[in-house]
Design a protein around this motif. Structure first.
Motif, PDB file in Angstrom:
ATOM      1  N   GLU A  78      10.926  -4.800  50.302  1.00 62.49           N
ATOM      2  CA  GLU A  78      10.010  -4.401  49.315  1.00 62.49           C
ATOM      3  C   GLU A  78       8.588  -4.070  49.776  1.00 62.49           C
ATOM      4  OE1 GLU A  78      11.352  -3.614  45.919  1.00 62.49           O
ATOM      5  OE2 GLU A  78      12.544  -3.479  47.528  1.00 62.49           O
ATOM      6  N   ALA A  79       8.015  -4.902  50.918  1.00 65.64           N
ATOM      7  CA  ALA A  79       6.816  -4.639  51.318  1.00 65.64           C
ATOM      8  C   ALA A  79       6.783  -3.438  52.120  1.00 65.64           C
ATOM      9  CB  ALA A  79       6.318  -5.753  51.848  1.00 65.64           C
ATOM     10  N   CYS A  80       7.770  -3.194  52.804  1.00 65.70           N
ATOM     11  CA  CYS A  80       8.121  -2.042  53.931  1.00 65.70           C
ATOM     12  C   CYS A  80       8.308  -0.820  53.351  1.00 65.70           C
ATOM     13  CB  CYS A  80       8.861  -2.348  54.886  1.00 65.70           C
ATOM     14  SG  CYS A  80       8.328  -3.559  56.211  1.00 65.70           S
ATOM     15  N   ILE A  81       9.111  -0.510  52.285  1.00 64.79           N
ATOM     16  CA  ILE A  81       9.632   0.668  51.672  1.00 64.79           C
ATOM     17  C   ILE A  81       8.501   1.387  51.364  1.00 64.79           C
ATOM     18  CG2 ILE A  81       9.788  -0.124  49.286  1.00 64.79           C
ATOM     19  CD1 ILE A  81      12.682   1.103  49.644  1.00 64.79           C
ATOM     20  N   SER A  82       8.707   2.893  51.738  1.00 65.88           N
ATOM     21  CA  SER A  82       7.784   3.820  51.500  1.00 65.88           C
ATOM     22  C   SER A  82       8.369   5.174  51.577  1.00 65.88           C
ATOM     23  CB  SER A  82       6.351   3.702  52.353  1.00 65.88           C
ATOM     24  OG  SER A  82       6.579   4.298  53.385  1.00 65.88           O
ATOM     25  N   ASP A  83       7.649   6.308  50.910  1.00 68.24           N
ATOM     26  CA  ASP A  83       8.158   7.711  51.218  1.00 68.24           C
ATOM     27  C   ASP A  83       7.418   8.320  52.194  1.00 68.24           C
ATOM     28  OD1 ASP A  83       5.917   7.756  49.712  1.00 68.24           O
ATOM     29  OD2 ASP A  83       6.643   9.255  48.280  1.00 68.24           O
ATOM     30  N   ASN A 288      12.696  22.734  64.523  1.00 65.93           N
ATOM     31  CA  ASN A 288      13.026  24.101  63.769  1.00 65.93           C
ATOM     32  C   ASN A 288      13.660  23.692  62.508  1.00 65.93           C
ATOM     33  OD1 ASN A 288      12.217  25.258  65.986  1.00 65.93           O
ATOM     34  ND2 ASN A 288      14.019  26.244  66.685  1.00 65.93           N
ATOM     35  N   PHE A 289      14.653  22.821  62.573  1.00 61.69           N
ATOM     36  CA  PHE A 289      15.260  22.173  61.485  1.00 61.69           C
ATOM     37  C   PHE A 289      14.215  21.751  60.286  1.00 61.69           C
ATOM     38  CE2 PHE A 289      17.282  18.738  58.913  1.00 61.69           C
ATOM     39  CZ  PHE A 289      18.333  19.408  58.216  1.00 61.69           C
ATOM     40  N   LYS A 290      13.468  20.753  60.873  1.00 62.92           N
ATOM     41  CA  LYS A 290      12.669  20.178  59.990  1.00 62.92           C
ATOM     42  C   LYS A 290      11.556  21.351  59.303  1.00 62.92           C
ATOM     43  CE  LYS A 290       9.218  16.491  59.614  1.00 62.92           C
ATOM     44  NZ  LYS A 290       8.178  15.423  60.296  1.00 62.92           N
ATOM     45  N   GLU A 291      11.022  22.155  60.057  1.00 62.43           N
ATOM     46  CA  GLU A 291      10.230  23.291  59.585  1.00 62.43           C
ATOM     47  C   GLU A 291      10.934  24.030  58.294  1.00 62.43           C
ATOM     48  OE1 GLU A 291       7.977  25.286  62.501  1.00 62.43           O
ATOM     49  OE2 GLU A 291       7.843  26.860  61.029  1.00 62.43           O
ATOM     50  N   ALA A 292      12.283  24.435  58.821  1.00 60.03           N
ATOM     51  CA  ALA A 292      12.893  25.434  57.771  1.00 60.03           C
ATOM     52  C   ALA A 292      13.501  24.835  56.607  1.00 60.03           C
ATOM     53  CB  ALA A 292      14.193  26.014  58.615  1.00 60.03           C
ATOM     54  N   THR A 293      13.554  23.329  56.698  1.00 60.35           N
ATOM     55  CA  THR A 293      14.181  22.852  55.403  1.00 60.35           C
ATOM     56  C   THR A 293      13.270  21.582  54.939  1.00 60.35           C
ATOM     57  OG1 THR A 293      15.263  20.959  56.717  1.00 60.35           O
ATOM     58  CG2 THR A 293      16.585  23.112  56.657  1.00 60.35           C
ATOM     59  N   ALA A 294      12.107  21.801  55.303  1.00 61.76           N
ATOM     60  CA  ALA A 294      11.088  20.612  54.999  1.00 61.76           C
ATOM     61  C   ALA A 294      11.272  20.099  53.472  1.00 61.76           C
ATOM     62  CB  ALA A 294       9.743  21.068  55.227  1.00 61.76           C
ATOM     63  N   ALA A 295      11.225  21.082  52.506  1.00 61.71           N
ATOM     64  CA  ALA A 295      11.331  20.743  51.178  1.00 61.71           C
ATOM     65  C   ALA A 295      12.626  19.947  50.853  1.00 61.71           C
ATOM     66  CB  ALA A 295      11.053  21.999  50.084  1.00 61.71           C
ATOM     67  N   SER A 296      13.667  20.587  51.181  1.00 63.37           N
ATOM     68  CA  SER A 296      14.889  20.082  50.750  1.00 63.37           C
ATOM     69  C   SER A 296      15.334  18.830  51.555  1.00 63.37           C
ATOM     70  CB  SER A 296      16.048  21.310  50.909  1.00 63.37           C
ATOM     71  OG  SER A 296      16.388  21.366  52.245  1.00 63.37           O
ATOM     72  N   MET A 297      14.305  18.812  52.806  1.00 59.10           N
ATOM     73  CA  MET A 297      14.931  17.339  53.472  1.00 59.10           C
ATOM     74  C   MET A 297      14.251  16.182  52.555  1.00 59.10           C
ATOM     75  SD  MET A 297      13.748  16.851  57.500  1.00 59.10           S
ATOM     76  CE  MET A 297      12.913  15.520  57.340  1.00 59.10           C
ATOM     77  N   TYR A 298      13.207  16.213  52.094  1.00 55.30           N
ATOM     78  CA  TYR A 298      12.756  15.223  51.232  1.00 55.30           C
ATOM     79  C   TYR A 298      13.304  15.083  50.058  1.00 55.30           C
ATOM     80  CZ  TYR A 298       9.192  15.525  55.025  1.00 55.30           C
ATOM     81  OH  TYR A 298       8.742  15.595  56.203  1.00 55.30           O
ATOM     82  N   GLU A 299      13.811  15.985  49.481  1.00 57.20           N
ATOM     83  CA  GLU A 299      14.605  15.928  48.296  1.00 57.20           C
ATOM     84  C   GLU A 299      16.023  15.476  48.471  1.00 57.20           C
ATOM     85  OE1 GLU A 299      14.642  16.361  44.547  1.00 57.20           O
ATOM     86  OE2 GLU A 299      12.929  16.804  45.684  1.00 57.20           O
ATOM     87  N   ASN A 300      16.417  15.706  49.804  1.00 53.85           N
ATOM     88  CA  ASN A 300      17.424  14.985  50.301  1.00 53.85           C
ATOM     89  C   ASN A 300      17.598  13.634  50.604  1.00 53.85           C
ATOM     90  OD1 ASN A 300      20.362  15.119  51.342  1.00 53.85           O
ATOM     91  ND2 ASN A 300      19.402  15.212  53.319  1.00 53.85           N
ATOM     92  N   ARG A 301      16.615  13.275  51.213  1.00 56.35           N
ATOM     93  CA  ARG A 301      16.205  11.729  50.850  1.00 56.35           C
ATOM     94  C   ARG A 301      16.338  11.021  49.796  1.00 56.35           C
ATOM     95  NH1 ARG A 301      11.682  10.155  55.587  1.00 56.35           N
ATOM     96  NH2 ARG A 301      12.637  11.288  57.282  1.00 56.35           N
ATOM     97  N   LYS A 302      15.946  11.651  48.748  1.00 53.71           N
ATOM     98  CA  LYS A 302      15.699  11.113  47.357  1.00 53.71           C
ATOM     99  C   LYS A 302      17.245  10.905  47.030  1.00 53.71           C
ATOM    100  CE  LYS A 302      11.468  12.544  45.141  1.00 53.71           C
ATOM    101  NZ  LYS A 302      10.750  13.110  44.183  1.00 53.71           N
ATOM    102  N   HIS A 303      18.111  11.873  47.153  1.00 51.04           N
ATOM    103  CA  HIS A 303      19.516  11.806  46.719  1.00 51.04           C
ATOM    104  C   HIS A 303      20.115  10.758  47.284  1.00 51.04           C
ATOM    105  CE1 HIS A 303      19.190  14.637  43.466  1.00 51.04           C
ATOM    106  NE2 HIS A 303      18.569  15.637  44.257  1.00 51.04           N
ATOM    107  N   GLN A 304      19.683  10.716  48.833  1.00 49.71           N
ATOM    108  CA  GLN A 304      20.339   9.741  49.654  1.00 49.71           C
ATOM    109  C   GLN A 304      20.164   8.214  48.988  1.00 49.71           C
ATOM    110  OE1 GLN A 304      18.913  10.375  53.682  1.00 49.71           O
ATOM    111  NE2 GLN A 304      20.724  11.913  54.157  1.00 49.71           N
ATOM    112  N   ASN A 305      19.012   7.966  48.594  1.00 49.98           N
ATOM    113  CA  ASN A 305      18.600   6.879  48.002  1.00 49.98           C
ATOM    114  C   ASN A 305      19.460   6.496  46.754  1.00 49.98           C
ATOM    115  OD1 ASN A 305      16.526   6.337  49.643  1.00 49.98           O
ATOM    116  ND2 ASN A 305      14.997   7.107  48.611  1.00 49.98           N
ATOM    117  N   LYS A 306      19.717   7.597  46.008  1.00 56.98           N
ATOM    118  CA  LYS A 306      20.417   7.597  44.733  1.00 56.98           C
ATOM    119  C   LYS A 306      21.840   7.091  45.139  1.00 56.98           C
ATOM    120  CE  LYS A 306      21.565   9.504  40.385  1.00 56.98           C
ATOM    121  NZ  LYS A 306      21.596  10.759  39.573  1.00 56.98           N
TER     122      LYS A 306
END
Lengths: 361, 361
Positions: A78-83, A288-306
């Motif tokens: 809980e003390a380490c979790i962050s986005d 290249n992947f990170k640059e091309a998909t940046a927005a969806s990558m963080y959205e993807n992390r949210k969905h992974q959390n769920k």
């Protein structure tokens, strides 16, 4: 009686069984051990300072099966979790013999050389194997193990993939809190472990060898769809020509899979981890992947959390059902009847659910 | 009071609400309705005799949401279930507009012409659509509807895919008991409905149109792996050339998917359901499949039975959890925290499971 009470209080706090201990000296020993154990708050502090020993101890708590450790682990998480958005989680899979350890060492060294901090974790429910592949064999990852900016942790031991996956996912949180930029997660692909790793990483890499013609042989169903890049390893010496052909064949194969939702078009690379060739190209592809998909990558992390929230709930509901002795006995009997079309699956399910309901009350 | 008691007893038996009925005449009406209802044993007898009206009434009981009907339905299913080996269950999928109804009619007529008895069912959770595609539009399947050796039943209405799938699977049991040899199960492929159909059939057929180049466009993930044969429909008139090209492209695509466990190599056919061309070739492919995979086909049915047993249990465990009001509220709150990395998925799951445990007691 009093002594016994004292013992059980200790047992509860330390999460260890004291059955074998009966004299004052041993109890004193444990008390002193407890004294030397760092407090949760000092571990948290240490992790945030990037202290690898604190990180290691934190992960040990995460992996522990004892209840008091689990409580401490949850406090640390809980003390380490962050986005944090400046980290990259990379899954690496490939059959045994494909050269995963050598590849991870080469990629890891490349990253620490350009100033990155790299953590290597593993998801492998057959933990003895994994300890072998990451740490057991001392000749492997020798350079990376000694690297100050690298942290290597073998797969947690655990009987179920669910348990191992959970522990690895929580370890990612701790590694990121300790300022590791790139988390490499290895899996040998036993059972559904690739699916588990795929749902905890940003980028999924499949390591292959040049084969003898039909390149799809030996690829498990579903892996091609998960893959963000295929890297053909051991593209050196006599293998160079075969690797080139494999690259062409895999590129063609990828064309026949449905496009990815995030728009990324998977590619195929060659490398020789042993001769340190093609490694920077792999890293460039990931960037290249990170640059091309940046927005969806963080959205993807949210969905992974769920996904992990719901997955954990559902796994536990199932475990509670299937581990019930009365259910186990009845299920065995009904499964045989259902398989041989003597009882409808739905009628049998109703009976078992009614039994479970009764058991819970 | 007495009257009320009488009403509720009737309600319970008939599974209908009598709130709107308050006079003796209505109660008498219902009693007479009940008198005209065939008994469970006569329905079972009728189904085994191949009586389509009895079959239809049996399926109505299977589809009913009332408890007394469910008990009767279970009695019928238990009397009908068997491990008949001379039947074929064929799943047919394709997007709207691909000509599924015309294709099913052409294949169905071909089969009744060679002496087979054909039942057509559907799995489509959006039931209004499905009623449209099978029966609503009176011009569709006109010839097959009138055919004595054909039985056509629209998708059961039901809010969840699970419910619809269960009802369709139980209807298969009844159709086979009524001596139907070939069961065609249509799906428009909403959500996971193809997966549900795939796990209740022996053979899975994907209907496609010739496209404008990239043939994989519009194919959902996972469908290619399930497919036993791809049939390119509307291969007539101006489309003939495009259909040929599509056939080549799909044949190539299939080569790039991992081989099937049962050894079957999926193929690609062309047909014109409208002009009744290529239909017998489709049937021949299905017969080839049956011959090539006979042993594993019946083994597969056993595993499908087991799959549905476990699937139904797990679906129900989840439903009981997610439909709890207290859980719903807490889950909503925690999901948002988990998605935004404020709480670990595993810590949140633990909280929810503890809450569920408390609720059950």
């Amino acid at each position: 009686m009093k002594k016994n009470n004292k013992k059980s209080a200790l047992e509860e706090k330390e999460g260890i069984h004291l059955d074998a201990i009966s004299n004052k000296a041993s109890i004193a020993k444990i008390k002193s051990f407890r004294k030397n154990q760092p407090s949760v708050s000092s571990l948290i502090q240490g992790i945030h300072n990037g202290d690898k020993i604190a990180l290691s101890r934190g992960i040990t708590l995460v992996e522990s099966k004892s209840k008091p450790h689990a409580i401490q682990a949850n406090q640390i998480i809980e003390a380490c979790i962050s986005d944090k958005k400046n980290t990259l989680r990379i899954g690496i899979t490939g059959v045994p013999g494909v050269g995963k350890s050598t590849f991870i060492e080469a990629l890891g060294k490349h990253l620490t050389n350009i100033g990155k901090k790299v953590a290597v974790l593993a998801v492998d429910p057959t933990s003895s194997l994994s300890r072998g592949s990451i740490l057991g064999d001392k000749t492997r990852m020798e350079a990376l193990v000694k690297d100050e900016n690298a942290f290597i942790r073998p797969s947690p031991s655990g009987d179920s993939l669910g348990g191992v996956a959970r522990k690895t996912r929580e370890s990612i949180i701790l590694c990121e809190a300790a300022n590791f930029d790139v988390i490499l997660i290895e899996t040998v692909g036993v059972g559904q472990s690739e699916t588990a790793v795929h749902s905890m990483v940003d980028f999924f890499l499949l390591l292959k060898l040049a084969g003898a013609g039909d390149e799809l042989q030996g690829i498990k169903r579903g892996i091609m769809e998960m893959t963000d890049t295929i890297v053909i390893n051991k593209a050196d010496g006599k293998n160079k020509q075969a690797a080139k052909l494999a690259r062409i064949e895999f590129t063609r194969a990828l064309h026949f899979y449905p496009p990815k939702e995030n728009g990324w078009i998977p590619n195929v690379l060659e490398c020789s981890a042993l001769e340190n060739e093609g490694i920077s190209e792999v890293w460039q592809t990931i960037l290249n992947f990170k640059e091309a998909t940046a927005a969806s990558m963080y959205e993807n992390r949210k969905h992974q959390n769920k996904f992990w929230l719901l997955q954990t709930i559902e796994d536990n509901l199932k475990i509670r059902f299937y581990q019930d002795d009365t259910i186990q006995e009845k299920l065995k009997e009904l499964t045989s009847l259902v398989m041989n079309a003597k009882v409808s699956p739905f009628v049998a399910a109703e009976q078992l659910l009614a039994l479970h309901q009764k058991e819970l009350k």
